[in-house]
Design a protein around this motif. Sequence first.
Motif, PDB file in Angstrom:
ATOM      1  N   LEU A  31       7.567  -3.813 -12.102  1.00 38.60           N
ATOM      2  CA  LEU A  31       7.295  -2.512 -11.493  1.00 38.60           C
ATOM      3  C   LEU A  31       5.791  -2.250 -11.471  1.00 38.60           C
ATOM      4  O   LEU A  31       5.241  -1.802 -10.461  1.00 38.60           O
ATOM      5  CB  LEU A  31       8.022  -1.396 -12.242  1.00 38.60           C
ATOM      6  CG  LEU A  31       7.761   0.014 -11.715  1.00 38.60           C
ATOM      7  CD1 LEU A  31       8.211   0.159 -10.270  1.00 38.60           C
ATOM      8  CD2 LEU A  31       8.445   1.043 -12.601  1.00 38.60           C
ATOM      9  N   LEU A  32       5.124  -2.529 -12.568  1.00 40.50           N
ATOM     10  CA  LEU A  32       3.670  -2.339 -12.604  1.00 40.50           C
ATOM     11  C   LEU A  32       2.975  -3.229 -11.574  1.00 40.50           C
ATOM     12  O   LEU A  32       2.071  -2.784 -10.861  1.00 40.50           O
ATOM     13  CB  LEU A  32       3.130  -2.613 -14.003  1.00 40.50           C
ATOM     14  CG  LEU A  32       3.495  -1.576 -15.057  1.00 40.50           C
ATOM     15  CD1 LEU A  32       3.062  -2.062 -16.432  1.00 40.50           C
ATOM     16  CD2 LEU A  32       2.880  -0.235 -14.726  1.00 40.50           C
ATOM     17  N   VAL A  36       0.799  -1.608  -8.435  1.00 39.16           N
ATOM     18  CA  VAL A  36      -0.610  -1.545  -8.839  1.00 39.16           C
ATOM     19  C   VAL A  36      -1.524  -1.128  -7.696  1.00 39.16           C
ATOM     20  O   VAL A  36      -2.454  -0.346  -7.898  1.00 39.16           O
ATOM     21  CB  VAL A  36      -1.073  -2.869  -9.481  1.00 39.16           C
ATOM     22  CG1 VAL A  36      -1.152  -3.992  -8.467  1.00 39.16           C
ATOM     23  CG2 VAL A  36      -2.402  -2.685 -10.180  1.00 39.16           C
ATOM     24  N   ASP A  37      -1.282  -1.601  -6.510  1.00 33.29           N
ATOM     25  CA  ASP A  37      -2.131  -1.250  -5.369  1.00 33.29           C
ATOM     26  C   ASP A  37      -1.648   0.000  -4.632  1.00 33.29           C
ATOM     27  O   ASP A  37      -2.362   0.517  -3.772  1.00 33.29           O
ATOM     28  CB  ASP A  37      -2.197  -2.416  -4.378  1.00 33.29           C
ATOM     29  CG  ASP A  37      -2.905  -3.620  -4.968  1.00 33.29           C
ATOM     30  OD1 ASP A  37      -3.840  -3.433  -5.770  1.00 33.29           O
ATOM     31  OD2 ASP A  37      -2.502  -4.756  -4.631  1.00 33.29           O
ATOM     32  N   GLU A  38      -0.470   0.462  -4.979  1.00 33.60           N
ATOM     33  CA  GLU A  38       0.120   1.599  -4.268  1.00 33.60           C
ATOM     34  C   GLU A  38      -0.274   2.951  -4.855  1.00 33.60           C
ATOM     35  O   GLU A  38      -0.170   3.962  -4.184  1.00 33.60           O
ATOM     36  CB  GLU A  38       1.648   1.480  -4.269  1.00 33.60           C
ATOM     37  CG  GLU A  38       2.161   0.187  -3.673  1.00 33.60           C
ATOM     38  CD  GLU A  38       1.766   0.021  -2.212  1.00 33.60           C
ATOM     39  OE1 GLU A  38       1.767   1.012  -1.467  1.00 33.60           O
ATOM     40  OE2 GLU A  38       1.440  -1.114  -1.825  1.00 33.60           O
ATOM     41  N   VAL A  39      -0.655   2.966  -6.109  1.00 33.11           N
ATOM     42  CA  VAL A  39      -1.005   4.225  -6.766  1.00 33.11           C
ATOM     43  C   VAL A  39      -2.516   4.355  -6.757  1.00 33.11           C
ATOM     44  O   VAL A  39      -3.224   3.617  -7.437  1.00 33.11           O
ATOM     45  CB  VAL A  39      -0.443   4.278  -8.203  1.00 33.11           C
ATOM     46  CG1 VAL A  39      -0.878   5.555  -8.899  1.00 33.11           C
ATOM     47  CG2 VAL A  39       1.071   4.174  -8.181  1.00 33.11           C
ATOM     48  N   ASN A  40      -2.984   5.296  -5.947  1.00 26.61           N
ATOM     49  CA  ASN A  40      -4.416   5.540  -5.801  1.00 26.61           C
ATOM     50  C   ASN A  40      -4.610   6.980  -5.331  1.00 26.61           C
ATOM     51  O   ASN A  40      -3.627   7.682  -5.080  1.00 26.61           O
ATOM     52  CB  ASN A  40      -5.028   4.523  -4.824  1.00 26.61           C
ATOM     53  CG  ASN A  40      -4.386   4.589  -3.464  1.00 26.61           C
ATOM     54  OD1 ASN A  40      -4.455   5.610  -2.787  1.00 26.61           O
ATOM     55  ND2 ASN A  40      -3.750   3.494  -3.039  1.00 26.61           N
ATOM     56  N   PRO A  45       1.922  12.653  -2.389  1.00 26.38           N
ATOM     57  CA  PRO A  45       2.596  13.212  -3.577  1.00 26.38           C
ATOM     58  C   PRO A  45       4.051  12.762  -3.717  1.00 26.38           C
ATOM     59  O   PRO A  45       4.510  12.482  -4.820  1.00 26.38           O
ATOM     60  CB  PRO A  45       2.496  14.719  -3.368  1.00 26.38           C
ATOM     61  CG  PRO A  45       1.287  14.900  -2.506  1.00 26.38           C
ATOM     62  CD  PRO A  45       1.261  13.696  -1.610  1.00 26.38           C
ATOM     63  N   ARG A  46       4.795  12.700  -2.627  1.00 25.51           N
ATOM     64  CA  ARG A  46       6.212  12.297  -2.713  1.00 25.51           C
ATOM     65  C   ARG A  46       6.331  10.861  -3.225  1.00 25.51           C
ATOM     66  O   ARG A  46       7.213  10.542  -4.017  1.00 25.51           O
ATOM     67  CB  ARG A  46       6.882  12.431  -1.336  1.00 25.51           C
ATOM     68  CG  ARG A  46       8.336  12.049  -1.321  1.00 25.51           C
ATOM     69  CD  ARG A  46       9.146  12.973  -2.203  1.00 25.51           C
ATOM     70  NE  ARG A  46      10.192  12.201  -2.846  1.00 25.51           N
ATOM     71  CZ  ARG A  46      10.972  12.652  -3.779  1.00 25.51           C
ATOM     72  NH1 ARG A  46      10.852  13.882  -4.213  1.00 25.51           N
ATOM     73  NH2 ARG A  46      11.892  11.895  -4.308  1.00 25.51           N
ATOM     74  N   THR A  52       6.866   7.903 -10.299  1.00 28.95           N
ATOM     75  CA  THR A  52       7.024   8.527 -11.620  1.00 28.95           C
ATOM     76  C   THR A  52       8.468   8.406 -12.096  1.00 28.95           C
ATOM     77  O   THR A  52       8.720   8.079 -13.261  1.00 28.95           O
ATOM     78  CB  THR A  52       6.601  10.005 -11.580  1.00 28.95           C
ATOM     79  OG1 THR A  52       5.227  10.074 -11.195  1.00 28.95           O
ATOM     80  CG2 THR A  52       6.777  10.677 -12.928  1.00 28.95           C
ATOM     81  N   GLU A  53       9.414   8.623 -11.200  1.00 23.46           N
ATOM     82  CA  GLU A  53      10.830   8.481 -11.560  1.00 23.46           C
ATOM     83  C   GLU A  53      11.153   7.038 -11.943  1.00 23.46           C
ATOM     84  O   GLU A  53      11.885   6.786 -12.904  1.00 23.46           O
ATOM     85  CB  GLU A  53      11.708   8.960 -10.416  1.00 23.46           C
ATOM     86  CG  GLU A  53      11.625  10.469 -10.195  1.00 23.46           C
ATOM     87  CD  GLU A  53      12.283  10.929  -8.904  1.00 23.46           C
ATOM     88  OE1 GLU A  53      12.817  10.082  -8.146  1.00 23.46           O
ATOM     89  OE2 GLU A  53      12.260  12.135  -8.654  1.00 23.46           O
ATOM     90  N   GLN A  54      10.591   6.086 -11.213  1.00 25.36           N
ATOM     91  CA  GLN A  54      10.818   4.672 -11.534  1.00 25.36           C
ATOM     92  C   GLN A  54      10.182   4.316 -12.877  1.00 25.36           C
ATOM     93  O   GLN A  54      10.780   3.595 -13.687  1.00 25.36           O
ATOM     94  CB  GLN A  54      10.241   3.780 -10.438  1.00 25.36           C
ATOM     95  CG  GLN A  54      10.984   3.876  -9.123  1.00 25.36           C
ATOM     96  CD  GLN A  54      10.314   3.054  -8.051  1.00 25.36           C
ATOM     97  OE1 GLN A  54       9.913   1.918  -8.291  1.00 25.36           O
ATOM     98  NE2 GLN A  54      10.184   3.602  -6.859  1.00 25.36           N
ATOM     99  N   TYR A  55       8.972   4.820 -13.109  1.00 27.95           N
ATOM    100  CA  TYR A  55       8.292   4.550 -14.384  1.00 27.95           C
ATOM    101  C   TYR A  55       9.092   5.132 -15.548  1.00 27.95           C
ATOM    102  O   TYR A  55       9.247   4.494 -16.587  1.00 27.95           O
ATOM    103  CB  TYR A  55       6.877   5.133 -14.399  1.00 27.95           C
ATOM    104  CG  TYR A  55       5.901   4.492 -13.438  1.00 27.95           C
ATOM    105  CD1 TYR A  55       6.031   3.167 -13.029  1.00 27.95           C
ATOM    106  CD2 TYR A  55       4.836   5.221 -12.940  1.00 27.95           C
ATOM    107  CE1 TYR A  55       5.123   2.595 -12.154  1.00 27.95           C
ATOM    108  CE2 TYR A  55       3.919   4.649 -12.061  1.00 27.95           C
ATOM    109  CZ  TYR A  55       4.069   3.344 -11.671  1.00 27.95           C
ATOM    110  OH  TYR A  55       3.165   2.776 -10.805  1.00 27.95           O
ATOM    111  N   ARG A  56       9.585   6.352 -15.369  1.00 32.22           N
ATOM    112  CA  ARG A  56      10.386   6.987 -16.433  1.00 32.22           C
ATOM    113  C   ARG A  56      11.637   6.162 -16.734  1.00 32.22           C
ATOM    114  O   ARG A  56      12.001   5.974 -17.888  1.00 32.22           O
ATOM    115  CB  ARG A  56      10.767   8.416 -16.058  1.00 32.22           C
ATOM    116  CG  ARG A  56       9.607   9.399 -16.099  1.00 32.22           C
ATOM    117  CD  ARG A  56      10.040  10.803 -15.673  1.00 32.22           C
ATOM    118  NE  ARG A  56      11.126  11.329 -16.477  1.00 32.22           N
ATOM    119  CZ  ARG A  56      10.974  11.914 -17.669  1.00 32.22           C
ATOM    120  NH1 ARG A  56       9.775  12.039 -18.181  1.00 32.22           N
ATOM    121  NH2 ARG A  56      12.011  12.359 -18.328  1.00 32.22           N
TER     122      ARG A  56
END
Length: 71
Positions: A31-32, A36-40, A45-46, A52-56
């Motif tokens: 998942l990370l 990694v390139d998608e979170v910037n 926000p969606r 965030t739901e996937q990380y949780r």
Amino acid sequence: MIVAPALNASARRADRAQASLRAAIRAAEQLLADTVDEVNPDTPPRTLLDYTEQYRAQIAALVAACHLHGN
């Protein structure tokens, strides 16, 4: 012919717990790597909420696997 002794219930549980922990770690690592390139700063926000739901979920799986491994 050498035959390994059958694993007792405790050893089988420990093996399953170890496998569960390894699987949870691999899934979290994937998942990370996938995000990694998608979170910037430009990530909508969606999309961040989805991540965030996937990380949780991955953190919950890791915690459960750690508890299983520790018992």
